[in-house]
Design a protein around this motif. Sequence first.
Motif, PDB file in Angstrom:
ATOM      1  N   HIS A  81      11.080  -9.981  -8.102  1.00 54.48           N
ATOM      2  CA  HIS A  81      10.898  -8.752  -7.314  1.00 54.48           C
ATOM      3  C   HIS A  81      12.214  -8.322  -6.667  1.00 54.48           C
ATOM      4  O   HIS A  81      12.615  -7.151  -6.756  1.00 54.48           O
ATOM      5  N   LEU A  82      12.910  -9.258  -6.037  1.00 55.47           N
ATOM      6  CA  LEU A  82      14.139  -8.925  -5.317  1.00 55.47           C
ATOM      7  C   LEU A  82      15.267  -8.537  -6.266  1.00 55.47           C
ATOM      8  O   LEU A  82      16.033  -7.605  -5.985  1.00 55.47           O
ATOM      9  N   GLU A  83      15.384  -9.237  -7.369  1.00 54.15           N
ATOM     10  CA  GLU A  83      16.449  -8.897  -8.320  1.00 54.15           C
ATOM     11  C   GLU A  83      16.221  -7.512  -8.915  1.00 54.15           C
ATOM     12  O   GLU A  83      17.181  -6.775  -9.170  1.00 54.15           O
ATOM     13  N   ALA A  84      14.946  -7.140  -9.122  1.00 55.23           N
ATOM     14  CA  ALA A  84      14.647  -5.806  -9.646  1.00 55.23           C
ATOM     15  C   ALA A  84      14.856  -4.723  -8.590  1.00 55.23           C
ATOM     16  O   ALA A  84      15.363  -3.637  -8.882  1.00 55.23           O
ATOM     17  N   ALA A  85      14.487  -5.019  -7.354  1.00 51.59           N
ATOM     18  CA  ALA A  85      14.559  -4.021  -6.287  1.00 51.59           C
ATOM     19  C   ALA A  85      15.976  -3.849  -5.745  1.00 51.59           C
ATOM     20  O   ALA A  85      16.348  -2.759  -5.297  1.00 51.59           O
ATOM     21  N   LEU A  86      16.756  -4.912  -5.759  1.00 55.75           N
ATOM     22  CA  LEU A  86      18.108  -4.871  -5.195  1.00 55.75           C
ATOM     23  C   LEU A  86      19.125  -5.068  -6.323  1.00 55.75           C
ATOM     24  O   LEU A  86      19.448  -4.170  -7.049  1.00 55.75           O
ATOM     25  N   ALA A  87      19.618  -6.282  -6.444  1.00 52.78           N
ATOM     26  CA  ALA A  87      20.546  -6.643  -7.519  1.00 52.78           C
ATOM     27  C   ALA A  87      20.660  -8.163  -7.503  1.00 52.78           C
ATOM     28  O   ALA A  87      20.458  -8.795  -6.458  1.00 52.78           O
ATOM     29  N   PRO A  88      20.982  -8.772  -8.643  1.00 57.12           N
ATOM     30  CA  PRO A  88      21.040 -10.241  -8.680  1.00 57.12           C
ATOM     31  C   PRO A  88      22.016 -10.863  -7.688  1.00 57.12           C
ATOM     32  O   PRO A  88      21.808 -11.998  -7.256  1.00 57.12           O
ATOM     33  N   ASP A  89      23.084 -10.118  -7.315  1.00 58.23           N
ATOM     34  CA  ASP A  89      24.080 -10.668  -6.401  1.00 58.23           C
ATOM     35  C   ASP A  89      23.908 -10.191  -4.963  1.00 58.23           C
ATOM     36  O   ASP A  89      24.768 -10.445  -4.119  1.00 58.23           O
ATOM     37  N   HIS A  90      22.821  -9.515  -4.660  1.00 60.48           N
ATOM     38  CA  HIS A  90      22.590  -9.045  -3.286  1.00 60.48           C
ATOM     39  C   HIS A  90      22.342 -10.252  -2.371  1.00 60.48           C
ATOM     40  O   HIS A  90      21.613 -11.175  -2.745  1.00 60.48           O
ATOM     41  N   ALA A  99       0.826  -1.205   0.000  1.00 61.95           N
ATOM     42  CA  ALA A  99       0.000   0.000   0.000  1.00 61.95           C
ATOM     43  C   ALA A  99       0.867   1.265   0.000  1.00 61.95           C
ATOM     44  O   ALA A  99       0.427   2.328  -0.450  1.00 61.95           O
ATOM     45  N   ILE A 100       2.084   1.137   0.494  1.00 59.80           N
ATOM     46  CA  ILE A 100       2.993   2.291   0.575  1.00 59.80           C
ATOM     47  C   ILE A 100       3.937   2.328  -0.624  1.00 59.80           C
ATOM     48  O   ILE A 100       4.116   3.357  -1.266  1.00 59.80           O
ATOM     49  N   ASN A 101       4.547   1.168  -0.933  1.00 56.04           N
ATOM     50  CA  ASN A 101       5.518   1.086  -2.032  1.00 56.04           C
ATOM     51  C   ASN A 101       5.547  -0.342  -2.565  1.00 56.04           C
ATOM     52  O   ASN A 101       6.191  -1.214  -1.977  1.00 56.04           O
ATOM     53  N   PRO A 102       4.869  -0.589  -3.681  1.00 56.71           N
ATOM     54  CA  PRO A 102       4.810  -1.955  -4.216  1.00 56.71           C
ATOM     55  C   PRO A 102       6.187  -2.528  -4.581  1.00 56.71           C
ATOM     56  O   PRO A 102       6.342  -3.745  -4.679  1.00 56.71           O
ATOM     57  N   LYS A 103       7.189  -1.641  -4.774  1.00 55.92           N
ATOM     58  CA  LYS A 103       8.522  -2.103  -5.169  1.00 55.92           C
ATOM     59  C   LYS A 103       9.449  -2.325  -3.973  1.00 55.92           C
ATOM     60  O   LYS A 103      10.627  -2.635  -4.149  1.00 55.92           O
ATOM     61  N   ASP A 104       8.942  -2.159  -2.774  1.00 53.70           N
ATOM     62  CA  ASP A 104       9.748  -2.364  -1.565  1.00 53.70           C
ATOM     63  C   ASP A 104      10.386  -3.751  -1.601  1.00 53.70           C
ATOM     64  O   ASP A 104       9.701  -4.755  -1.803  1.00 53.70           O
ATOM     65  N   PRO A 105      11.719  -3.849  -1.396  1.00 55.14           N
ATOM     66  CA  PRO A 105      12.377  -5.162  -1.401  1.00 55.14           C
ATOM     67  C   PRO A 105      11.790  -6.137  -0.378  1.00 55.14           C
ATOM     68  O   PRO A 105      11.786  -7.353  -0.610  1.00 55.14           O
ATOM     69  N   THR A 106      11.287  -5.611   0.724  1.00 55.53           N
ATOM     70  CA  THR A 106      10.733  -6.482   1.755  1.00 55.53           C
ATOM     71  C   THR A 106       9.521  -7.258   1.242  1.00 55.53           C
ATOM     72  O   THR A 106       9.246  -8.367   1.712  1.00 55.53           O
ATOM     73  N   GLY A 112       9.358  -8.637  -1.596  1.00 50.52           N
ATOM     74  CA  GLY A 112       9.959  -9.831  -2.180  1.00 50.52           C
ATOM     75  C   GLY A 112      10.354 -10.851  -1.133  1.00 50.52           C
ATOM     76  O   GLY A 112      10.165 -12.060  -1.326  1.00 50.52           O
ATOM     77  N   VAL A 113      10.902 -10.367  -0.009  1.00 51.85           N
ATOM     78  CA  VAL A 113      11.280 -11.281   1.077  1.00 51.85           C
ATOM     79  C   VAL A 113      10.039 -11.976   1.642  1.00 51.85           C
ATOM     80  O   VAL A 113      10.059 -13.182   1.927  1.00 51.85           O
ATOM     81  N   ILE A 114       8.955 -11.227   1.777  1.00 51.10           N
ATOM     82  CA  ILE A 114       7.715 -11.803   2.304  1.00 51.10           C
ATOM     83  C   ILE A 114       7.178 -12.871   1.348  1.00 51.10           C
ATOM     84  O   ILE A 114       6.783 -13.965   1.772  1.00 51.10           O
ATOM     85  N   ARG A 115       7.186 -12.570   0.059  1.00 49.16           N
ATOM     86  CA  ARG A 115       6.704 -13.555  -0.924  1.00 49.16           C
ATOM     87  C   ARG A 115       7.606 -14.799  -0.910  1.00 49.16           C
ATOM     88  O   ARG A 115       7.119 -15.919  -1.090  1.00 49.16           O
ATOM     89  N   GLN A 116       8.885 -14.586  -0.695  1.00 49.66           N
ATOM     90  CA  GLN A 116       9.803 -15.715  -0.546  1.00 49.66           C
ATOM     91  C   GLN A 116       9.381 -16.600   0.620  1.00 49.66           C
ATOM     92  O   GLN A 116       9.349 -17.835   0.516  1.00 49.66           O
ATOM     93  N   ASN A 117       9.059 -15.977   1.743  1.00 51.23           N
ATOM     94  CA  ASN A 117       8.677 -16.742   2.929  1.00 51.23           C
ATOM     95  C   ASN A 117       7.341 -17.453   2.750  1.00 51.23           C
ATOM     96  O   ASN A 117       7.162 -18.581   3.217  1.00 51.23           O
ATOM     97  N   VAL A 118       6.402 -16.800   2.054  1.00 55.16           N
ATOM     98  CA  VAL A 118       5.133 -17.471   1.739  1.00 55.16           C
ATOM     99  C   VAL A 118       5.409 -18.709   0.890  1.00 55.16           C
ATOM    100  O   VAL A 118       4.861 -19.790   1.133  1.00 55.16           O
TER     101      VAL A 118
END
Length: 337
Positions: A190-199, A152-159, A161-167
């Motif tokens: 989501h995470l690769e777009a928000a952070l970087a592939p090697d993060h 609701a605040i920022n659909p691109k938030d890296p977190t 992606g982490v949440i979807r990973q945990n689901v």
Amino acid sequence: MFVVGYKLGRKAEAQPWVDHAEALLRRRGQPDRERAQWLHHVGMIAIAAGDSAGAEAFVSEAIGLYEKVFGPDHPRLVGLFNALGASKLRGGKYVEAQQLFERAVALDERAHGSGHPDLALPLNNLALSLERQNRYAEAIAALQRSQAILEAINPKDPTVGVIRQNVGGMLQLSGKPVEALTELTAALAHLEAALAPDHPAVAGVFTFIGDAKRDLADYPGARAAYERGCEIREKALGPDHPDLGLCLLGQAQIDLLEQKPAAALQHVDRALKNVAAATSDPGDLGLMHLARAQALRATGAAAESAEEAKLARESLKLAGVAGERGMKQLEAWEAAK
């Protein structure tokens, strides 16, 4: 000390800053508020280094000081309850961790309301503590609430992606690998777009993808995912970091499924060596000992295999409900002798 030691995970480089801050505190007479902050940060550095047991003492003392200075219901305590809960979680104390995360959620709601972004982390952590108790539906519900707040605040938030990973990880553990893989693929993008592939935050997704593909009997795909997860973590954290334990275990499990016990032994021995200096989840540790027992028996080391199986049983028993799946695997393997 916090940025270098926790955010970047470089404990040795942070130590001079830790010592410097402590010296300044001593010169000022150890004021409660500042000492609490120092203890909090030292505890977080210990957690980042995999020393959950060491972290507990620091964070517990910090909680006591913050409660003394600000009172027991102050929102500053949210981060400390999260930190202590994380150390309890890693140490296999799932109910204690759940109770701390519930306190963090309640404090945050009281202070900021039910839709505040600060709720995302304690909700995510609460879900992990529920997952360790095999309470998957409740865990996924907590995660989805956290995801909705952040999107609701920022659909691109890296977190997100982490949440979807945990689901995805929880869907896999509950026996739904196809659904899990769909969620994990979205989390990875989501995470690769928000952070970087090697993060390093991306590495965990690959371990979960490996688990799902293993359960779908896609062993080459699972191996590639585990190897990629290890590659990212080794580059970011070094070859001996405890966080490499699960991706190494995954490779060992695939080795065993492909009847390569010598390779499995190499992978699981390295996994056990990496987690030896950390406070490891007993369920994960039990699976490592089980893989080692299986590899040893397959290479003809029957006596050593039996000893390793005992260690697996002890760890899985200690894990309680979180170890049930591994215990069934152990018992089925022993019955097949």
